[in-house]
Scaffold this active site. Structure first.
Site, PDB file in Angstrom:
ATOM      1  N   ARG A 143      32.962  42.614  24.342  1.00 36.35           N
ATOM      2  CA  ARG A 143      34.204  42.927  25.057  1.00 36.35           C
ATOM      3  C   ARG A 143      35.415  42.728  24.117  1.00 36.35           C
ATOM      4  O   ARG A 143      35.973  43.699  23.619  1.00 36.35           O
ATOM      5  CB  ARG A 143      34.308  42.049  26.318  1.00 36.35           C
ATOM      6  CG  ARG A 143      35.386  42.482  27.303  1.00 36.35           C
ATOM      7  CD  ARG A 143      36.773  42.007  26.972  1.00 36.35           C
ATOM      8  NE  ARG A 143      36.872  40.555  26.809  1.00 36.35           N
ATOM      9  CZ  ARG A 143      37.948  39.949  26.309  1.00 36.35           C
ATOM     10  NH1 ARG A 143      39.001  40.648  25.938  1.00 36.35           N
ATOM     11  NH2 ARG A 143      37.973  38.634  26.156  1.00 36.35           N
ATOM     12  N   ASP A 144      35.774  41.495  23.827  1.00 41.76           N
ATOM     13  CA  ASP A 144      36.939  41.242  22.971  1.00 41.76           C
ATOM     14  C   ASP A 144      36.705  41.871  21.593  1.00 41.76           C
ATOM     15  O   ASP A 144      37.622  42.415  20.970  1.00 41.76           O
ATOM     16  CB  ASP A 144      37.156  39.731  22.824  1.00 41.76           C
ATOM     17  CG  ASP A 144      38.586  39.352  22.496  1.00 41.76           C
ATOM     18  OD1 ASP A 144      39.281  40.175  21.875  1.00 41.76           O
ATOM     19  OD2 ASP A 144      39.001  38.234  22.828  1.00 41.76           O
ATOM     20  N   HIS A 178      39.487  29.563  23.370  1.00 41.54           N
ATOM     21  CA  HIS A 178      39.314  30.964  22.947  1.00 41.54           C
ATOM     22  C   HIS A 178      40.265  31.192  21.769  1.00 41.54           C
ATOM     23  O   HIS A 178      41.464  31.419  21.953  1.00 41.54           O
ATOM     24  CB  HIS A 178      39.662  31.858  24.143  1.00 41.54           C
ATOM     25  CG  HIS A 178      39.566  33.334  23.904  1.00 41.54           C
ATOM     26  ND1 HIS A 178      38.557  34.099  24.445  1.00 41.54           N
ATOM     27  CD2 HIS A 178      40.367  34.193  23.233  1.00 41.54           C
ATOM     28  CE1 HIS A 178      38.737  35.371  24.104  1.00 41.54           C
ATOM     29  NE2 HIS A 178      39.834  35.448  23.366  1.00 41.54           N
ATOM     30  N   HIS A 231      41.427  33.075  18.301  1.00 44.41           N
ATOM     31  CA  HIS A 231      41.394  34.165  17.325  1.00 44.41           C
ATOM     32  C   HIS A 231      41.683  33.569  15.944  1.00 44.41           C
ATOM     33  O   HIS A 231      42.190  32.457  15.828  1.00 44.41           O
ATOM     34  CB  HIS A 231      42.395  35.262  17.724  1.00 44.41           C
ATOM     35  CG  HIS A 231      41.889  36.091  18.883  1.00 44.41           C
ATOM     36  ND1 HIS A 231      41.279  37.300  18.717  1.00 44.41           N
ATOM     37  CD2 HIS A 231      41.870  35.848  20.214  1.00 44.41           C
ATOM     38  CE1 HIS A 231      40.916  37.788  19.906  1.00 44.41           C
ATOM     39  NE2 HIS A 231      41.263  36.921  20.835  1.00 44.41           N
ATOM     40  N   CYS A 263      43.283  41.759  20.304  1.00 40.76           N
ATOM     41  CA  CYS A 263      43.803  42.242  21.575  1.00 40.76           C
ATOM     42  C   CYS A 263      44.726  43.408  21.279  1.00 40.76           C
ATOM     43  O   CYS A 263      45.600  43.308  20.427  1.00 40.76           O
ATOM     44  CB  CYS A 263      44.558  41.136  22.300  1.00 40.76           C
ATOM     45  SG  CYS A 263      45.274  41.696  23.851  1.00 40.76           S
ATOM     46  N   ASN A 275      38.067  37.122  17.111  1.00 43.37           N
ATOM     47  CA  ASN A 275      37.783  35.769  17.574  1.00 43.37           C
ATOM     48  C   ASN A 275      37.081  34.992  16.480  1.00 43.37           C
ATOM     49  O   ASN A 275      36.515  35.568  15.557  1.00 43.37           O
ATOM     50  CB  ASN A 275      36.837  35.818  18.786  1.00 43.37           C
ATOM     51  CG  ASN A 275      37.463  36.496  19.960  1.00 43.37           C
ATOM     52  OD1 ASN A 275      37.444  37.711  20.069  1.00 43.37           O
ATOM     53  ND2 ASN A 275      38.047  35.711  20.839  1.00 43.37           N
TER      54      ASN A 275
HETATM   55  P1  HMG Z   1      49.509  50.053  35.425  1.00 49.23           P
HETATM   56  O1  HMG Z   1      49.815  51.311  34.699  1.00 49.23           O
HETATM   57  O2  HMG Z   1      50.633  49.165  35.820  1.00 49.23           O
HETATM   58  O3  HMG Z   1      48.605  50.363  36.691  1.00 49.23           O
HETATM   59  O4  HMG Z   1      48.454  49.236  34.574  1.00 49.23           O
HETATM   60  P2  HMG Z   1      48.898  51.142  37.985  1.00 49.23           P
HETATM   61  O5  HMG Z   1      48.394  50.312  39.106  1.00 49.23           O
HETATM   62  O6  HMG Z   1      50.332  51.627  38.038  1.00 49.23           O
HETATM   63  O7  HMG Z   1      47.948  52.415  37.801  1.00 49.23           O
HETATM   64  C1  HMG Z   1      48.130  53.372  36.755  1.00 49.23           C
HETATM   65  C2  HMG Z   1      46.889  54.230  36.635  1.00 49.23           C
HETATM   66  O8  HMG Z   1      45.784  53.440  36.190  1.00 49.23           O
HETATM   67  C3  HMG Z   1      46.413  54.830  37.932  1.00 49.23           C
HETATM   68  O9  HMG Z   1      45.764  56.050  37.635  1.00 49.23           O
HETATM   69  C4  HMG Z   1      45.392  53.843  38.419  1.00 49.23           C
HETATM   70  O10 HMG Z   1      44.460  54.398  39.299  1.00 49.23           O
HETATM   71  C5  HMG Z   1      44.741  53.443  37.142  1.00 49.23           C
HETATM   72  P3  HMG Z   1      46.495  57.477  37.659  1.00 49.23           P
HETATM   73  O11 HMG Z   1      47.060  57.560  39.037  1.00 49.23           O
HETATM   74  O12 HMG Z   1      47.592  57.391  36.591  1.00 49.23           O
HETATM   75  O13 HMG Z   1      45.422  58.435  37.341  1.00 49.23           O
HETATM   76  N1  HMG Z   1      44.138  52.091  37.191  1.00 49.23           N
HETATM   77  C6  HMG Z   1      42.886  51.789  36.809  1.00 49.23           C
HETATM   78  N2  HMG Z   1      41.898  52.536  36.307  1.00 49.23           N
HETATM   79  C7  HMG Z   1      40.728  51.925  36.029  1.00 49.23           C
HETATM   80  N3  HMG Z   1      40.538  50.593  36.207  1.00 49.23           N
HETATM   81  C8  HMG Z   1      41.513  49.824  36.694  1.00 49.23           C
HETATM   82  C9  HMG Z   1      42.749  50.421  37.015  1.00 49.23           C
HETATM   83  N4  HMG Z   1      43.915  49.929  37.488  1.00 49.23           N
HETATM   84  C10 HMG Z   1      44.743  50.961  37.598  1.00 49.23           C
HETATM   85  N5  HMG Z   1      41.306  48.504  36.849  1.00 49.23           N
HETATM   86  C11 HMG Z   1      46.528  47.778  34.470  1.00 49.23           C
HETATM   87  C12 HMG Z   1      47.891  48.037  35.079  1.00 49.23           C
HETATM   88  C13 HMG Z   1      46.117  46.397  34.840  1.00 49.23           C
HETATM   89  C14 HMG Z   1      45.563  48.813  34.999  1.00 49.23           C
HETATM   90  C15 HMG Z   1      46.642  47.972  32.958  1.00 49.23           C
HETATM   91  O14 HMG Z   1      47.702  47.192  32.514  1.00 49.23           O
HETATM   92  C16 HMG Z   1      45.387  47.539  32.225  1.00 49.23           C
HETATM   93  O15 HMG Z   1      44.332  48.135  32.341  1.00 49.23           O
HETATM   94  N6  HMG Z   1      45.495  46.469  31.453  1.00 49.23           N
HETATM   95  C17 HMG Z   1      44.333  45.904  30.797  1.00 49.23           C
HETATM   96  C18 HMG Z   1      44.702  45.445  29.454  1.00 49.23           C
HETATM   97  C19 HMG Z   1      43.499  44.873  28.756  1.00 49.23           C
HETATM   98  O16 HMG Z   1      42.359  45.190  29.044  1.00 49.23           O
HETATM   99  N7  HMG Z   1      43.787  44.011  27.747  1.00 49.23           N
HETATM  100  C20 HMG Z   1      42.754  43.409  26.972  1.00 49.23           C
HETATM  101  C21 HMG Z   1      42.000  42.347  27.709  1.00 49.23           C
HETATM  102  S1  HMG Z   1      42.861  40.796  27.821  1.00 49.23           S
HETATM  103  C22 HMG Z   1      42.585  40.056  26.263  1.00 49.23           C
HETATM  104  O17 HMG Z   1      42.063  40.665  25.369  1.00 49.23           O
HETATM  105  C23 HMG Z   1      42.940  38.597  26.096  1.00 49.23           C
HETATM  106  C24 HMG Z   1      41.708  37.680  26.128  1.00 49.23           C
HETATM  107  O18 HMG Z   1      40.773  38.024  25.121  1.00 49.23           O
HETATM  108  C25 HMG Z   1      42.148  36.223  25.927  1.00 49.23           C
HETATM  109  C26 HMG Z   1      43.044  36.034  24.697  1.00 49.23           C
HETATM  110  O19 HMG Z   1      42.638  36.388  23.569  1.00 49.23           O
HETATM  111  O20 HMG Z   1      44.177  35.533  24.925  1.00 49.23           O
HETATM  112  C27 HMG Z   1      40.996  37.761  27.484  1.00 49.23           C
HETATM  113 MG    MG Z   2      40.852  37.430  23.080  1.00 48.32          MG
END
Ligand code: HMG
Ligand code: MG
Length: 312
Positions: free
Chosen positions: A14-15, A214, A216, A247, A256
């Site tokens: 995933r990450d 966690h 990096h 990220c 990581n």
């Molecule tokens: P948004 O644009 O505000 O969402 O994004 P929305 O609710 O306005 O929807 C926009 C469009 O996205 C719509 O589709 C929704 O249906 C669709 P459209 O009408 O344009 O065709 N949508 C989705 N589609 C699939 N799955 C969903 C979903 N939600 C809405 N779940 C949202 C908000 C949360 C979706 C967006 O910001 C997002 O996907 N963010 C994820 C970011 C991400 O994955 N980041 C990496 C993971 S976190 C990380 O790496 C940190 C970690 O490792 C720890 C660390 O290192 O600190 C965990």
């Molecule tokens: Mg991470």
């Protein structure tokens, strides 16, 4: 008796893969990666995300990945990231027809509004508000829920982080029903003494057995930070085979801490890494997976896994 069993949450699939540029990594490669990691003895392997594929294209195939995993066995978990209600709905409808695909989700938020807006398009308070019902619905459906707090030491947009905020957000996630909160140095810039200070602050509100680290490795301090976290009582460490990762919303951040580096650092130490069904996690197997996946992704740098494999 002192508990010296360390759990590794393998986040490579995933990450490790979410930030890969260029072509979408084939589902078959992701599945092979996950299956090999479980074969190496890892008991928790993050398998993907139910996030927007427009935001994070590499995680688009997660339902297919879950369906094709062959390494399933009791006590092995394949958590997936769920950012919002839409992600949970998608997962639950998949589980309706395939109930055994996963028993755990991870929700995520962060310690600063600036990072949270980049990563989730809302403030920290807004995301905590939205996650309430995501967590409670997931738990009603029998899923375990893990929480992440990102940017616990440094934020790429707003700088030095207030550890009291980290503590407050971690506590809210636990109060919501997360069984564990993983504290993320998303940028990979934290130093061991900062990790120690941050952990001591968070421990004022959350029992240490519910915390994970966690880290990096952008500035090369990730293994040192892992050891510091262990010293301060943390027993669950997130790591990524081959040191893959980053990220998409943390510019310049690298992967990581490498799983093989954590395994190597803890070999012959007072700590034991807890493998699935009490089988130890194999450093050799993890290192060769690191070597294989680095090649599959076209990384030409010599990874630590190759060094480990070449040792007598
Ligand atoms: P948004 O644009 O505000 O969402 O994004 P929305 O609710 O306005 O929807 C926009 C469009 O996205 C719509 O589709 C929704 O249906 C669709 P459209 O009408 O344009 O065709 N949508 C989705 N589609 C699939 N799955 C969903 C979903 N939600 C809405 N779940 C949202 C908000 C949360 C979706 C967006 O910001 C997002 O996907 N963010 C994820 C970011 C991400 O994955 N980041 C990496 C993971 S976190 C990380 O790496 C940190 C970690 O490792 C720890 C660390 O290192 O600190 C965990
Ligand atoms: Mg991470």
């Amino acid at each position: 008796a002192k508990n010296n069993l360390v759990n590794i949450v393998e986040v490579g699939p995933r990450d490790g893969l979410q930030n890969e540029k260029g072509q979408v990594i084939p589902v078959g490669v992701k599945v092979e990666l996950i299956d090999r990691l479980v074969d190496a003895g890892l008991s928790t392997v993050e398998a993907g995300s139910f996030v927007s594929p427009k935001w994070v294209p590499q995680m688009g195939g997660t339902p297919d990945v879950l369906k094709q995993i062959r390494s399933r066995r009791p006590n092995v978990h394949y958590p997936v990231l769920v950012p919002n209600q839409r992600g949970l709905d998608d997962l639950l409808s998949l589980l309706d027809s395939h109930p055994a695909l996963t028993d755990e989700i991870a929700v995520f938020t962060s310690a600063t509004d600036a990072f949270n807006k980049a990563n989730l398009n809302c403030t920290v308070a807004e995301s905590l508000q939205k996650l309430q019902s995501v967590v409670s619905t997931a738990k009603e459906k029998g899923l375990r829920v893990r929480g992440y707090v990102s940017v616990v030491v440094v934020c790429p947009y707003s700088g030095k982080v207030d550890y009291r905020k980290v503590r407050e957000v971690a506590k809210e996630l636990v109060d919501m029903g997360c069984y564990e909160v993983s504290l993320g140095d998303t940028v990979g810039q934290a130093r061991p003494h900062e990790v120690a200070e941050m952990l001591e602050e968070v421990k004022l509100s959350v029992p240490v057995h519910q915390l994970a680290g966690h880290f990096h490795d952008t500035y090369g301090t990730a293994v040192a930070n892992v050891l510091k976290a262990l010293e301060h009582g943390v027993r669950t460490i997130d790591a990524s085979v081959g040191g893959l990762g980053g990220c998409p919303y943390s510019p310049g951040a690298t992967g990581n801490v490498a799983t093989e580096d954590v395994l190597y650092a803890l070999q012959d130490s007072p700590y034991t890494v807890n493998g699935a069904d009490d089988t130890p996690v194999s450093l050799e197997k993890v290192a060769s997976i690191g070597s294989w996946i680095s090649q599959a992704l076209g990384r030409d740098t010599v990874q630590w896994c190759d060094v480990i494999l070449s040792l007598p």
